[in-house]
Design a protein around this motif. Structure first.
Motif, PDB file in Angstrom:
ATOM      1  N   VAL A   1      -9.214  -2.620 -12.847  1.00  0.00           N
ATOM      2  CA  VAL A   1      -7.852  -3.083 -13.152  1.00  0.00           C
ATOM      3  C   VAL A   1      -6.968  -1.888 -13.514  1.00  0.00           C
ATOM      4  N   VAL A   2      -5.817  -1.820 -12.861  1.00  0.00           N
ATOM      5  CA  VAL A   2      -4.792  -0.825 -13.199  1.00  0.00           C
ATOM      6  C   VAL A   2      -3.465  -1.556 -13.338  1.00  0.00           C
ATOM      7  N   GLY A   3      -2.478  -0.880 -13.873  1.00  0.00           N
ATOM      8  CA  GLY A   3      -1.150  -1.476 -13.931  1.00  0.00           C
ATOM      9  C   GLY A   3      -0.724  -1.893 -12.543  1.00  0.00           C
ATOM     10  N   ALA A   4      -0.388  -3.162 -12.360  1.00  0.00           N
ATOM     11  CA  ALA A   4      -0.127  -3.697 -11.017  1.00  0.00           C
ATOM     12  C   ALA A   4       1.256  -3.333 -10.497  1.00  0.00           C
ATOM     13  N   GLY A   5       1.984  -2.517 -11.237  1.00  0.00           N
ATOM     14  CA  GLY A   5       3.276  -2.017 -10.778  1.00  0.00           C
ATOM     15  C   GLY A   5       3.454  -0.619 -11.340  1.00  0.00           C
ATOM     16  N   GLY A   6       4.432   0.105 -10.851  1.00  0.00           N
ATOM     17  CA  GLY A   6       4.658   1.447 -11.377  1.00  0.00           C
ATOM     18  C   GLY A   6       3.583   2.418 -10.938  1.00  0.00           C
ATOM     19  N   ALA A   7       3.119   3.248 -11.879  1.00  0.00           N
ATOM     20  CA  ALA A   7       2.203   4.330 -11.528  1.00  0.00           C
ATOM     21  C   ALA A   7       0.751   3.879 -11.424  1.00  0.00           C
TER      22      ALA A   7
ATOM     23  N   MET B   1      16.248  -0.356  -6.135  1.00  0.00           N
ATOM     24  CA  MET B   1      16.736   0.671  -7.050  1.00  0.00           C
ATOM     25  C   MET B   1      15.791   1.866  -7.157  1.00  0.00           C
ATOM     26  N   MET B   2      14.498   1.610  -7.272  1.00  0.00           N
ATOM     27  CA  MET B   2      13.548   2.696  -7.495  1.00  0.00           C
ATOM     28  C   MET B   2      12.540   2.871  -6.366  1.00  0.00           C
ATOM     29  N   GLY B   3      12.609   2.001  -5.372  1.00  0.00           N
ATOM     30  CA  GLY B   3      11.663   2.094  -4.268  1.00  0.00           C
ATOM     31  C   GLY B   3      11.940   3.273  -3.356  1.00  0.00           C
ATOM     32  N   LYS B   4      10.979   3.554  -2.487  1.00  0.00           N
ATOM     33  CA  LYS B   4      11.089   4.691  -1.572  1.00  0.00           C
ATOM     34  C   LYS B   4      10.952   4.219  -0.123  1.00  0.00           C
ATOM     35  N   ILE B   5      11.627   4.910   0.783  1.00  0.00           N
ATOM     36  CA  ILE B   5      11.531   4.593   2.209  1.00  0.00           C
ATOM     37  C   ILE B   5      10.147   4.958   2.725  1.00  0.00           C
ATOM     38  N   ILE B   6       9.567   4.049   3.486  1.00  0.00           N
ATOM     39  CA  ILE B   6       8.256   4.286   4.094  1.00  0.00           C
ATOM     40  C   ILE B   6       8.464   4.960   5.450  1.00  0.00           C
ATOM     41  N   GLU B   7       7.845   6.103   5.624  1.00  0.00           N
ATOM     42  CA  GLU B   7       7.982   6.828   6.890  1.00  0.00           C
ATOM     43  C   GLU B   7       6.915   6.414   7.897  1.00  0.00           C
ATOM     44  N   ASN B   8       5.753   6.034   7.411  1.00  0.00           N
ATOM     45  CA  ASN B   8       4.647   5.653   8.288  1.00  0.00           C
ATOM     46  C   ASN B   8       4.278   4.200   8.030  1.00  0.00           C
ATOM     47  N   LEU B   9       4.578   3.324   8.967  1.00  0.00           N
ATOM     48  CA  LEU B   9       4.330   1.898   8.778  1.00  0.00           C
ATOM     49  C   LEU B   9       2.852   1.532   8.839  1.00  0.00           C
ATOM     50  N   ASN B  10       2.021   2.489   9.206  1.00  0.00           N
ATOM     51  CA  ASN B  10       0.578   2.251   9.187  1.00  0.00           C
ATOM     52  C   ASN B  10      -0.018   2.519   7.811  1.00  0.00           C
ATOM     53  N   GLN B  11       0.799   3.041   6.893  1.00  0.00           N
ATOM     54  CA  GLN B  11       0.269   3.315   5.567  1.00  0.00           C
ATOM     55  C   GLN B  11      -0.129   2.011   4.886  1.00  0.00           C
ATOM     56  N   PRO B  12      -1.129   2.057   4.015  1.00  0.00           N
ATOM     57  CA  PRO B  12      -1.635   0.819   3.404  1.00  0.00           C
ATOM     58  C   PRO B  12      -0.913   0.450   2.114  1.00  0.00           C
ATOM     59  N   ILE B  13      -0.931  -0.825   1.804  1.00  0.00           N
ATOM     60  CA  ILE B  13      -0.473  -1.269   0.492  1.00  0.00           C
ATOM     61  C   ILE B  13      -1.579  -0.965  -0.514  1.00  0.00           C
ATOM     62  N   THR B  14      -1.195  -0.799  -1.774  1.00  0.00           N
ATOM     63  CA  THR B  14      -2.154  -0.449  -2.817  1.00  0.00           C
ATOM     64  C   THR B  14      -2.126  -1.500  -3.920  1.00  0.00           C
ATOM     65  N   LYS B  15      -2.888  -1.245  -4.972  1.00  0.00           N
ATOM     66  CA  LYS B  15      -2.915  -2.163  -6.115  1.00  0.00           C
ATOM     67  C   LYS B  15      -1.550  -2.258  -6.796  1.00  0.00           C
ATOM     68  N   THR B  16      -0.679  -1.276  -6.558  1.00  0.00           N
ATOM     69  CA  THR B  16       0.617  -1.254  -7.249  1.00  0.00           C
ATOM     70  C   THR B  16       1.779  -1.717  -6.378  1.00  0.00           C
ATOM     71  N   THR B  17       1.536  -2.036  -5.112  1.00  0.00           N
ATOM     72  CA  THR B  17       2.625  -2.447  -4.215  1.00  0.00           C
ATOM     73  C   THR B  17       3.147  -3.821  -4.616  1.00  0.00           C
ATOM     74  N   LYS B  18       4.443  -3.913  -4.884  1.00  0.00           N
ATOM     75  CA  LYS B  18       5.027  -5.181  -5.326  1.00  0.00           C
ATOM     76  C   LYS B  18       6.102  -5.695  -4.383  1.00  0.00           C
TER      77      LYS B  18
ATOM     78  N   GLU C   1      13.888  -5.521 -10.818  1.00  0.00           N
ATOM     79  CA  GLU C   1      14.348  -5.046  -9.512  1.00  0.00           C
ATOM     80  C   GLU C   1      14.897  -6.213  -8.688  1.00  0.00           C
ATOM     81  N   PRO C   2      16.120  -6.079  -8.167  1.00  0.00           N
ATOM     82  CA  PRO C   2      16.683  -7.147  -7.329  1.00  0.00           C
ATOM     83  C   PRO C   2      15.768  -7.473  -6.143  1.00  0.00           C
ATOM     84  N   LEU C   3      15.765  -8.725  -5.756  1.00  0.00           N
ATOM     85  CA  LEU C   3      15.092  -9.290  -4.579  1.00  0.00           C
ATOM     86  C   LEU C   3      13.597  -9.555  -4.757  1.00  0.00           C
ATOM     87  N   LEU C   4      12.935  -8.887  -5.693  1.00  0.00           N
ATOM     88  CA  LEU C   4      11.493  -9.113  -5.858  1.00  0.00           C
ATOM     89  C   LEU C   4      11.239 -10.426  -6.598  1.00  0.00           C
TER      90      LEU C   4
END
Length: 444
Positions: A14-20, A205-222, A43-46
């Protein structure tokens, strides 16, 4: 008893499910007076936490009680917005007669900032550069607590909940195996062609643009937010640092709106973005002013809401933090007598107005939670998806694994988290990730 609880959380990864993604077993090894549930989801929209608090209220409260036992906390506080009416009703039933209370927050940004959440819920000020534990608090988010409750039952973290929204045919919130590719996730929301579009991981507000759409989601992806390339939010995110710095030097009019609306400044932190913007013209001899950048949480209020010139103090602060760190320059000492500004309560950024400023009104729609299981043929599970050292693989290429099997462990004497197989299959590759493919003929 306490050691057993902590060990189960550690075993489950178990890790923090958001943030770092701070390893939770380390966090709950400390003593605290208050455990705060960060249910603001500012964060708006989530739409993840607000729905989980309703649908999985009992499990979340069990997780909260577990953390209270582990830390010796005398009170639990669930901080969430007044507009989450279904969640409030569900939670009130679950906490009846327990040393847990609900703290109602207004619909403002950034209500979910840890320092701000602690202040709103307890009136205590986390020192600049410090963590909530400095004021006898531990803060966990909703999904983390649900994962803690599952860990006590012997179930490891194999999936994550996320909202997929924006320019997609079917905005929704769903549970996916950790390691699912972004592209595969977007297909589930009906978006198969991303020509002329960009994807933001996290919130606007704090998210980042994904350059590679093949990259995987992680435990922190919200969240995954799809927007057209021409959208102002995307255009601003894509500006190179050199251009941002040049704009700051040329266009900043020293109106100080960025400072007056800065959430951390209003909590008494030594952070005045307008002064930092002034120094960007002369990156020499202004060390004390530039060191204020270390206090920035990069919430984005300054660039997306405050600045009337369309500049980005947030990006400037981020750049300065990196450059100063390279030079071995450390953050300044926190203020000796930190106090919140008396005007703080009146300078919160209304979410509706923020969404309008961001040009996201058309995307502020429901994203209903679906518990449907989706067949994912392959996952790429990052060995580092948490604060600390990368996990060490304990499987080999060609090995068959079942969902929930331990596949990577915390290095000895290091901060980290265990990692488990998120689907049943065969280990195909091991690098900085473990790739697992569905076994031929299998549908699980």
């Amino acid at each position: 008893m306490r050691e057993q609880l902590i060990q189960k959380v550690k075993d489950a990864g178990v890790v923090g499910a958001g943030g770092a993604g701070f390893p939770t077993h380390v966090k709950i090894s400390s003593n605290a007076r208050s455990v705060i549930v960060n249910g603001a989801e500012c964060e708006p929209l989530l739409r993840v936490d607000q729905q989980l608090m309703d649908i999985k209220a009992a499990k979340m409260v069990r997780g909260l009680e577990t953390v209270m036992k582990a830390t010796g906390a005398s009170e639990g506080i669930i901080a969430l917005k007044s507009k989450y009416k279904h969640a409030i009703a569900s939670l009130e039933k679950e906490i009846a007669g327990k040393p847990i209370r609900i703290n109602i927050l207004g619909d403002f940004y950034p209500a979910g900032d840890e320092h701000l959440t602690v202040y709103e819920a307890t009136g205590r000020l986390v020192p600049q550069g410090g963590i909530p534990l400095k004021v006898d608090c531990i803060v966990d988010n909703v999904e983390t607590l649900i994962n803690i409750a599952a860990a006590i039952e012997g179930k490891p973290v194999t999936d994550t909940y996320l909202t997929i929204t924006g320019e997609v045919p079917h905005p929704l919130t769903l549970k996916l195996p950790v390691g699912t590719s972004v592209q595969e996730a977007l297909k589930i929301a009906g978006q198969t062609s991303l020509d002329g579009m960009k994807v933001i991981e996290g919130g606007p507000m704090m998210g980042k643009i994904i350059e590679n759409l093949n990259q995987p989601i992680t435990k922190t992806t919200k969240g995954l937010i799809v927007l057209f390339l021409e959208h102002p939010l995307i255009q601003k995110r894509m500006l190179p640092l050199e251009r941002i710095a040049k704009q700051a030097r040329i266009s900043c009019i020293q109106c100080r709106f960025c400072t007056d609306l800065c959430p951390r400044y209003l909590l008494g932190h030594h952070l005045e973005p307008h002064k930092i913007m002034r120094t960007i013209k002369h990156l020499q001899g202004q060390e004390e002013t530039m060191k204020m950048a270390f206090a920035c949480s990069e919430c984005g209020v300054c660039e997306q809401y405050a600045c009337i010139m369309g500049l980005s103090p947030r990006a400037v602060n981020s750049m300065l933090k990196k450059e100063l760190s390279k030079l071995g320059i450390k953050p300044a000492e926190p203020p000796a007598h930190q106090t919140a500004d008396t005007i703080q309560a009146h300078r919160k950024v209304p979410i509706k107005r923020l969404i309008s400023r961001l040009g996201l009104k058309n995307y502020d729609v429901s994203a209903p939670l679906s518990e449907e299981e989706h067949l994912i043929n392959q996952v790429e599970i990052k060995l580092r998806q948490h604060v600390g050292a990368p996990s060490q693989p304990i499987v080999k290429v060609g090995q068959q694994v079942q969902k929930g099997d331990l596949i990577a462990v915390i290095p000895e004497k290091a901060l980290g988290a265990n990692i488990h197989a998120s689907i049943s299959g065969v280990v195909k590759e091991i690098s900085d990730s473990i790739v697992i493919s569905l076994m031929e003929g299998s549908d699980k």
